[in-house]
Design a protein around this motif. Structure first.
Motif, PDB file in Angstrom:
ATOM      1  N   TRP A  81      51.310  34.733  51.143  1.00 19.61           N
ATOM      2  CA  TRP A  81      51.985  34.065  50.041  1.00 19.61           C
ATOM      3  C   TRP A  81      51.034  33.869  48.878  1.00 19.61           C
ATOM      4  N   ASN A 133      51.182  31.248  46.788  1.00 20.88           N
ATOM      5  CA  ASN A 133      50.854  29.824  46.863  1.00 20.88           C
ATOM      6  C   ASN A 133      51.432  29.271  48.156  1.00 20.88           C
ATOM      7  N   PRO A 185      53.418  26.942  50.773  1.00 22.18           N
ATOM      8  CA  PRO A 185      54.709  26.280  50.580  1.00 22.18           C
ATOM      9  C   PRO A 185      54.552  24.780  50.366  1.00 22.18           C
ATOM     10  N   GLN A 188      59.969  23.597  51.569  1.00 24.70           N
ATOM     11  CA  GLN A 188      60.241  24.899  50.945  1.00 24.70           C
ATOM     12  C   GLN A 188      60.437  25.957  52.016  1.00 24.70           C
ATOM     13  N   GLU A 190      60.599  29.820  53.606  1.00 28.41           N
ATOM     14  CA  GLU A 190      59.804  31.055  53.574  1.00 28.41           C
ATOM     15  C   GLU A 190      60.363  32.075  52.578  1.00 28.41           C
ATOM     16  N   ASP A 215      61.848  31.619  49.893  1.00 25.13           N
ATOM     17  CA  ASP A 215      61.722  31.185  48.500  1.00 25.13           C
ATOM     18  C   ASP A 215      60.309  31.356  47.946  1.00 25.13           C
ATOM     19  N   LEU A 216      59.392  31.782  48.770  1.00 21.79           N
ATOM     20  CA  LEU A 216      58.004  31.969  48.330  1.00 21.79           C
ATOM     21  C   LEU A 216      57.807  33.321  47.663  1.00 21.79           C
ATOM     22  N   GLU A 217      56.760  33.403  46.853  1.00 26.36           N
ATOM     23  CA  GLU A 217      56.363  34.688  46.262  1.00 26.36           C
ATOM     24  C   GLU A 217      55.382  35.344  47.234  1.00 26.36           C
ATOM     25  N   TRP A 218      55.789  36.473  47.784  1.00 29.24           N
ATOM     26  CA  TRP A 218      54.991  37.172  48.785  1.00 29.24           C
ATOM     27  C   TRP A 218      54.328  38.405  48.191  1.00 29.24           C
ATOM     28  N   CYS A 257      49.707  32.865  57.641  1.00 36.53           N
ATOM     29  CA  CYS A 257      50.645  32.207  56.715  1.00 36.53           C
ATOM     30  C   CYS A 257      51.914  31.757  57.418  1.00 36.53           C
ATOM     31  N   PHE A 288      54.372  25.877  57.795  1.00 37.43           N
ATOM     32  CA  PHE A 288      55.260  25.341  56.768  1.00 37.43           C
ATOM     33  C   PHE A 288      55.336  23.827  56.963  1.00 37.43           C
TER      34      PHE A 288
END
Length: 62
Positions: free
Chosen positions: A10, A12, A14, A18, A20, A22-25, A54, A57
């Motif tokens: 990721w 950033n 989480p 939040q 998984e 919805d994260l920027e991967w 990663c 959460f």
């Protein structure tokens, strides 16, 4: 430069609650000389499901 590791990662960590998806991967690439690079290319769903890192959460705060 010799690539020694490339893992889904990721951008950033989480935030509490939040999800998984919805994260920027992307990929974290580690090179033999010790430097690391974040590659902005989304891993496949299979790669995300099989990742070894990663995975922590935080729980949503109530």
């Amino acid at each position: 430069m010799q690539l020694i590791s490339r893992e889904p990662w990721w951008r950033n960590p989480p935030k509490p609650g939040q999800r998984e998806q919805d994260l920027e991967w992307g990929y974290l690439e580690i090179y033999k000389d010790g430097h690391a690079v974040f590659v902005e290319q989304r891993p496949t769903d299979h790669e995300l499901a099989e990742r070894k890192s990663c995975r922590n959460f935080p729980e949503a705060e109530e």
